[in-house]
Design an enzyme around this catalytic site. Sequence first.
Site, PDB file in Angstrom:
ATOM      1  N   HIS A 151      -6.455 -34.584  -7.842  1.00 49.20           N
ATOM      2  CA  HIS A 151      -7.674 -34.209  -7.110  1.00 49.20           C
ATOM      3  C   HIS A 151      -7.975 -35.074  -5.889  1.00 49.20           C
ATOM      4  O   HIS A 151      -8.845 -34.727  -5.097  1.00 49.20           O
ATOM      5  CB  HIS A 151      -8.876 -34.134  -8.060  1.00 49.20           C
ATOM      6  CG  HIS A 151      -9.383 -35.450  -8.558  1.00 49.20           C
ATOM      7  ND1 HIS A 151     -10.702 -35.637  -8.900  1.00 49.20           N
ATOM      8  CD2 HIS A 151      -8.771 -36.636  -8.790  1.00 49.20           C
ATOM      9  CE1 HIS A 151     -10.882 -36.867  -9.322  1.00 49.20           C
ATOM     10  NE2 HIS A 151      -9.729 -37.495  -9.274  1.00 49.20           N
ATOM     11  N   HIS A 152      -7.248 -36.193  -5.704  1.00 45.27           N
ATOM     12  CA  HIS A 152      -7.424 -36.991  -4.482  1.00 45.27           C
ATOM     13  C   HIS A 152      -6.453 -36.603  -3.371  1.00 45.27           C
ATOM     14  O   HIS A 152      -6.657 -36.992  -2.219  1.00 45.27           O
ATOM     15  CB  HIS A 152      -7.234 -38.479  -4.777  1.00 45.27           C
ATOM     16  CG  HIS A 152      -8.246 -39.065  -5.699  1.00 45.27           C
ATOM     17  ND1 HIS A 152      -9.605 -38.970  -5.469  1.00 45.27           N
ATOM     18  CD2 HIS A 152      -8.118 -39.764  -6.874  1.00 45.27           C
ATOM     19  CE1 HIS A 152     -10.263 -39.577  -6.455  1.00 45.27           C
ATOM     20  NE2 HIS A 152      -9.385 -40.063  -7.308  1.00 45.27           N
ATOM     21  N   ALA A 153      -5.404 -35.879  -3.706  1.00 46.35           N
ATOM     22  CA  ALA A 153      -4.386 -35.551  -2.698  1.00 46.35           C
ATOM     23  C   ALA A 153      -4.982 -34.650  -1.616  1.00 46.35           C
ATOM     24  O   ALA A 153      -5.581 -33.615  -1.911  1.00 46.35           O
ATOM     25  CB  ALA A 153      -3.199 -34.865  -3.362  1.00 46.35           C
ATOM     26  N   ASN A 194     -12.119 -36.077  -3.690  1.00 46.72           N
ATOM     27  CA  ASN A 194     -12.229 -35.885  -2.237  1.00 46.72           C
ATOM     28  C   ASN A 194     -11.214 -34.875  -1.706  1.00 46.72           C
ATOM     29  O   ASN A 194     -11.485 -34.153  -0.744  1.00 46.72           O
ATOM     30  CB  ASN A 194     -12.068 -37.221  -1.516  1.00 46.72           C
ATOM     31  CG  ASN A 194     -10.730 -37.868  -1.829  1.00 46.72           C
ATOM     32  OD1 ASN A 194     -10.466 -38.244  -2.971  1.00 46.72           O
ATOM     33  ND2 ASN A 194      -9.885 -37.999  -0.829  1.00 46.72           N
TER      34      ASN A 194
END
Length: 419
Positions: A151-153, A194
Amino acid sequence: MSLERKGTKAVVPAGVVPKVGYVYDVRMKDHYNLNEVEYPHPEDPRRIYWIYDILDRSGCLQLMRWVHIQPVTDTQILRTHSRSHLAFLRTTELMEKPSLIAAQRKYEDVYLCALSQYCARLSAGGLLALCNEVARGHLHSGLAIIRPPGHHACQNKPMGFCLLNNIAITIKDLQTCSPVQRVLVVDWDVHHGNGIQELFYSDPTVLYISLHRYDEDFFPHGKAGDFTQLGKGPGKGYNINVPWTTEGVGDGDYLYAFRELILPVAREFAPEMIIVACGFDAAVCDPIGECNVTPECYATMTAMLKDVCPKIVLSLEGGYNLEAIANSALACAKALLDVKWQAGLVPEAATVSDYATLSSAEMNGLQATRATYVPAWLALPRWDPTKEVPECFAARPSELGKEVVDRVIQEVGPYWQCL
């Protein structure tokens, strides 16, 4: 459904077709930190095995259907990520150790080995395969036991232990190749997702709701996780952040947010599928999250969301205490299965020794025997999600937690009639 019990396993009666699926592939453990001796890493390759193992020992896997994984293709990746990002990942397959270590230093909280790119493709491909089965009605729901997380990629770079954005790749594929168009993403990982936010910030077909710590110096830093970040253009109002401003947040805070904000908005949005960015790093005893969410609460949130839309898939993100993620995943799986369950023991606080260098046996998928948790399959339950009210419902929100949720409701209220 009556179950025959053999030892610690549950035997599915003849003629019963499993309607809850799961994905798991031991090859995803081949993504590991080359600097493990010098820098033990919390995103431990054993994380997925501990979840798989507890589901197996509890009998849950015998009630679920395994879904075959295919690595995602370049075409599927490029619906989400840039060509430069894909090209970088592909070059890592041919790098030697010094080049890999030099490459990973260019990004924030990322480690790489020669098999990392392939494992990331398997991780995204596992979630995609499971969601496709649910989208087409072959399964009701599912649990994706995958790593590396995603989910940060971002579109152009990896970060925060994440190489490919598993959930974003899956949603883009669903919207292209399946009947599903409106997707609710609930991200209860303790870190703000993010990458998911960035990729759908202007998209009204994807409602993104994140509950995360948002205090000074907590990853991923910056202003993206603030409650004022509501989306852009046609996506305004479809990005909702619940930013906890301190550690120690617990069941009462999360369930207050669900009752007062998340469930009303989710029902108004009327998703065709729900995908949970299912990090367990807000769990009791997680060394990074430092919060106090119990397995019972994770199960309750799962049951609540399933009531909004039965097509729901939980996708593993973070969580760095092996016992905590195993107990929490077991609770969620039993909520998906609508079976009685008994919460496990509160895990011991993790220390850096929990991330020690993996033995060659463990790297090859073999695990030492453990006696830390023996689930009470079909024992007297603490609660039955189909009939009873779980104990954690009695938990009250903290004053600070209530203040955060009420402030978010005030901010997003103009965009949702239910608020």
